[in-house]
Design a protein around this motif. Structure first.
Motif, mmCIF file in Angstrom:
data_model
loop_
_atom_site.group_PDB
_atom_site.id
_atom_site.type_symbol
_atom_site.label_atom_id
_atom_site.label_comp_id
_atom_site.label_asym_id
_atom_site.label_seq_id
_atom_site.Cartn_x
_atom_site.Cartn_y
_atom_site.Cartn_z
ATOM 1 N N GLY A 127 0.777 -1.342 0.069
ATOM 2 C CA GLY A 127 -0.069 0.023 0.148
ATOM 3 C C GLY A 127 0.802 1.146 -0.062
ATOM 4 N N TYR A 128 0.239 2.639 0.119
ATOM 5 C CA TYR A 128 0.788 3.771 0.149
ATOM 6 C C TYR A 128 1.028 3.955 1.464
ATOM 7 C CZ TYR A 128 2.339 8.240 -1.781
ATOM 8 O OH TYR A 128 2.852 9.156 -2.197
ATOM 9 N N ASP A 129 2.270 4.086 1.909
ATOM 10 C CA ASP A 129 2.640 4.552 3.335
ATOM 11 C C ASP A 129 3.813 5.669 3.171
ATOM 12 O OD1 ASP A 129 5.062 3.383 2.832
ATOM 13 O OD2 ASP A 129 4.799 2.109 4.656
ATOM 14 N N PHE A 130 4.411 5.912 4.343
ATOM 15 C CA PHE A 130 5.338 6.901 4.558
ATOM 16 C C PHE A 130 6.601 6.634 3.434
ATOM 17 C CE2 PHE A 130 9.545 7.888 5.710
ATOM 18 C CZ PHE A 130 9.612 9.514 6.000
ATOM 19 N N TYR A 131 6.908 5.717 3.074
ATOM 20 C CA TYR A 131 8.037 5.253 2.192
ATOM 21 C C TYR A 131 7.665 5.780 0.932
ATOM 22 C CZ TYR A 131 12.054 2.978 0.113
ATOM 23 O OH TYR A 131 13.237 2.796 -0.708
ATOM 24 N N GLU A 132 6.462 5.442 0.336
ATOM 25 C CA GLU A 132 5.969 6.066 -0.929
ATOM 26 C C GLU A 132 6.028 7.269 -1.073
ATOM 27 O OE1 GLU A 132 5.607 1.746 -1.170
ATOM 28 O OE2 GLU A 132 4.815 3.132 0.330
ATOM 29 N N PHE A 133 5.320 7.931 0.039
ATOM 30 C CA PHE A 133 5.485 9.399 0.116
ATOM 31 C C PHE A 133 6.911 10.085 0.227
ATOM 32 C CE2 PHE A 133 4.924 13.553 2.141
ATOM 33 C CZ PHE A 133 3.945 14.106 1.611
ATOM 34 N N TYR A 134 7.646 9.406 0.776
ATOM 35 C CA TYR A 134 9.201 9.857 0.928
ATOM 36 C C TYR A 134 9.996 9.802 -0.541
ATOM 37 C CZ TYR A 134 14.141 8.710 1.404
ATOM 38 O OH TYR A 134 15.442 8.314 1.014
ATOM 39 N N LYS A 135 9.483 8.653 -1.190
ATOM 40 C CA LYS A 135 10.129 8.177 -2.420
ATOM 41 C C LYS A 135 9.525 9.323 -3.477
ATOM 42 C CE LYS A 135 12.592 5.403 -3.610
ATOM 43 N NZ LYS A 135 13.980 5.470 -3.806
ATOM 44 N N ALA A 136 8.413 9.811 -3.510
ATOM 45 C CA ALA A 136 7.586 10.398 -4.134
ATOM 46 C C ALA A 136 8.167 12.075 -3.998
ATOM 47 C CB ALA A 136 6.205 10.852 -3.901
ATOM 48 N N ILE A 137 8.390 12.494 -2.841
ATOM 49 C CA ILE A 137 8.759 13.783 -2.557
ATOM 50 C C ILE A 137 10.447 13.836 -3.173
ATOM 51 C CG2 ILE A 137 9.640 15.462 -0.839
ATOM 52 C CD1 ILE A 137 6.666 15.527 -1.380
ATOM 53 N N GLU A 138 11.234 12.773 -2.919
ATOM 54 C CA GLU A 138 12.461 12.635 -3.211
ATOM 55 C C GLU A 138 12.665 13.002 -4.809
ATOM 56 O OE1 GLU A 138 16.403 10.228 -1.956
ATOM 57 O OE2 GLU A 138 14.666 9.131 -2.808
ATOM 58 N N SER A 139 11.687 12.269 -5.380
ATOM 59 C CA SER A 139 12.112 12.248 -6.979
ATOM 60 C C SER A 139 11.540 13.358 -7.828
ATOM 61 C CB SER A 139 10.784 11.066 -7.454
ATOM 62 O OG SER A 139 9.599 11.502 -7.240
ATOM 63 N N THR A 140 10.982 14.251 -6.844
ATOM 64 C CA THR A 140 10.626 15.662 -7.375
ATOM 65 C C THR A 140 11.724 16.613 -7.159
ATOM 66 O OG1 THR A 140 9.214 16.528 -5.545
ATOM 67 C CG2 THR A 140 8.268 15.327 -7.141
ATOM 68 N N GLY A 141 12.502 16.363 -6.072
ATOM 69 C CA GLY A 141 13.586 17.184 -5.200
ATOM 70 C C GLY A 141 12.802 18.583 -5.092
ATOM 71 N N ASN A 142 11.544 18.497 -4.636
ATOM 72 C CA ASN A 142 10.920 19.864 -4.224
ATOM 73 C C ASN A 142 10.391 19.550 -2.850
ATOM 74 O OD1 ASN A 142 9.586 22.139 -3.984
ATOM 75 N ND2 ASN A 142 8.081 21.739 -5.794
ATOM 76 N N ASN A 143 10.961 20.358 -1.769
ATOM 77 C CA ASN A 143 10.531 20.507 -0.378
ATOM 78 C C ASN A 143 9.607 21.418 0.054
ATOM 79 O OD1 ASN A 143 11.617 17.833 0.360
ATOM 80 N ND2 ASN A 143 13.746 18.839 0.664
ATOM 81 N N SER A 144 8.886 22.126 -0.924
ATOM 82 C CA SER A 144 8.059 23.148 -0.848
ATOM 83 C C SER A 144 6.860 22.809 -0.178
ATOM 84 C CB SER A 144 7.748 24.029 -2.175
ATOM 85 O OG SER A 144 7.056 23.199 -2.986
ATOM 86 N N GLU A 145 6.204 23.699 0.544
ATOM 87 C CA GLU A 145 4.754 23.281 1.213
ATOM 88 C C GLU A 145 3.936 22.872 0.168
ATOM 89 O OE1 GLU A 145 1.313 25.553 3.845
ATOM 90 O OE2 GLU A 145 3.165 26.751 3.262
ATOM 91 N N GLN A 146 3.878 23.524 -1.278
ATOM 92 C CA GLN A 146 2.873 23.105 -2.184
ATOM 93 C C GLN A 146 3.002 21.625 -2.651
ATOM 94 O OE1 GLN A 146 3.330 25.536 -5.831
ATOM 95 N NE2 GLN A 146 1.314 24.813 -6.525
ATOM 96 N N ALA A 147 4.499 21.485 -2.933
ATOM 97 C CA ALA A 147 4.650 20.001 -3.218
ATOM 98 C C ALA A 147 4.069 19.025 -2.365
ATOM 99 C CB ALA A 147 6.143 19.824 -3.473
ATOM 100 N N TYR A 148 4.551 19.276 -0.986
ATOM 101 C CA TYR A 148 3.998 18.555 0.149
ATOM 102 C C TYR A 148 2.554 18.290 0.279
ATOM 103 C CZ TYR A 148 8.385 17.094 2.207
ATOM 104 O OH TYR A 148 9.808 16.556 2.429
ATOM 105 N N LYS A 149 1.713 19.216 0.036
ATOM 106 C CA LYS A 149 0.341 19.266 0.190
ATOM 107 C C LYS A 149 -0.355 18.607 -1.220
ATOM 108 C CE LYS A 149 -0.567 23.245 3.362
ATOM 109 N NZ LYS A 149 -1.165 24.341 3.579
#
Length: 236
Positions: free
Chosen positions: A79-101
């Motif tokens: 399923g989709y847990d923190f690790y998928e979220f972590y990989k998704a954020i890492e793949s974009t290279g974007n730690n902005s609030e908009q990207a997270y939301k």
């Protein structure tokens, strides 16, 4: 537009129906295994992270970082847990609030039970497994160094004792002077070469221990960045 954004955060094989959540007991018992020796030379020279430690001159760091990443993959829960979220954020290279939301909204379309609190709980699970493996790696490396050094000291001690005995015999038996001086010279040469024989192996282990520390720091920092951004940008 939605499909394109989704492709940034979701693995292709995860776009179908979400998996059933894995029981908490199964999650806590799943061990992180790092196939350090399975990393090939080709793999170890690849790009493993965009972090500042990428520029490190430590030759063992890419291999150990790759092992940490492979190890995290090996305990990724269904399923989709923190690790998928972590990989998704890492793949974009974007730690902005908009990207997270936006990423969180996408995650919620896949699993309505997802909450920031659940992600933070999952983050602690992955961080704890990273710490367990790091500690095991340190213990193993230190034990190997101890064994090598103990063997070296034993060989040195034996040769030193033989040199002393031979030196005393020279004073007692002058007729054996030439033979004993040759023996002393040979064993002194062996004594001096012991460090040369063990130095490459010791250096390799020490390099990997340093790489292990660096990889641990990189992994923890990357995980904590996502954890902290969840706390900052995503309200309960």
């Amino acid at each position: 537009m939605l499909k394109n954004w989704k492709s940034l955060f979701v693995k292709q094989e995860d776009t179908d129906a979400p998996d059933e959540p894995e029981p908490e007991e199964t999650r806590s018992n799943k061990n992180l295994t790092f196939p350090i020796h399975a990393v090939t030379e080709k793999e170890s020279t690849g790009t493993t992270t965009q972090h500042a430690f990428k520029s490190s001159n430590d030759p063992a760091l890419p291999e150990v970082l790759k092992a940490y990443e492979t190890g995290l993959d090996s305990i990724n829960m269904p399923g989709y847990d923190f690790y998928e979220f972590y990989k998704a954020i890492e793949s974009t290279g974007n730690n902005s609030e908009q990207a997270y939301k936006m990423a969180f909204q996408m995650a919620r379309t896949m699993d309505k039970t997802i909450t920031p609190g659940k992600f933070l709980h999952d983050a602690e699970f992955y961080i704890s497994k990273i710490n367990e493996v790091h500690n095991d790696y340190v213990r193993q490396g230190q034990q190997k160094l101890h064994d090598i050094q103990a063997k070296k000291q034993g060989e040195k001690g034996k040769l030193i004792n033989e040199i002393d005995a031979a030196t005393k015999r020279i004073a007692q038996i002058r007729s054996e002077l030439t033979q004993l001086e040759s023996e002393i010279s040979t064993k002194r040469s062996l004594l001096n070469r012991i460090d040369e024989h063990t130095l490459p192996q010791e250096k390799s282990i020490q390099d990997k221990l340093l790489a292990n520390d660096h990889a641990h720091m990189v992994s923890i920092e990357k995980l904590n960045i996502v954890k902290q951004c969840i706390q900052r940008f995503i309200a309960e």
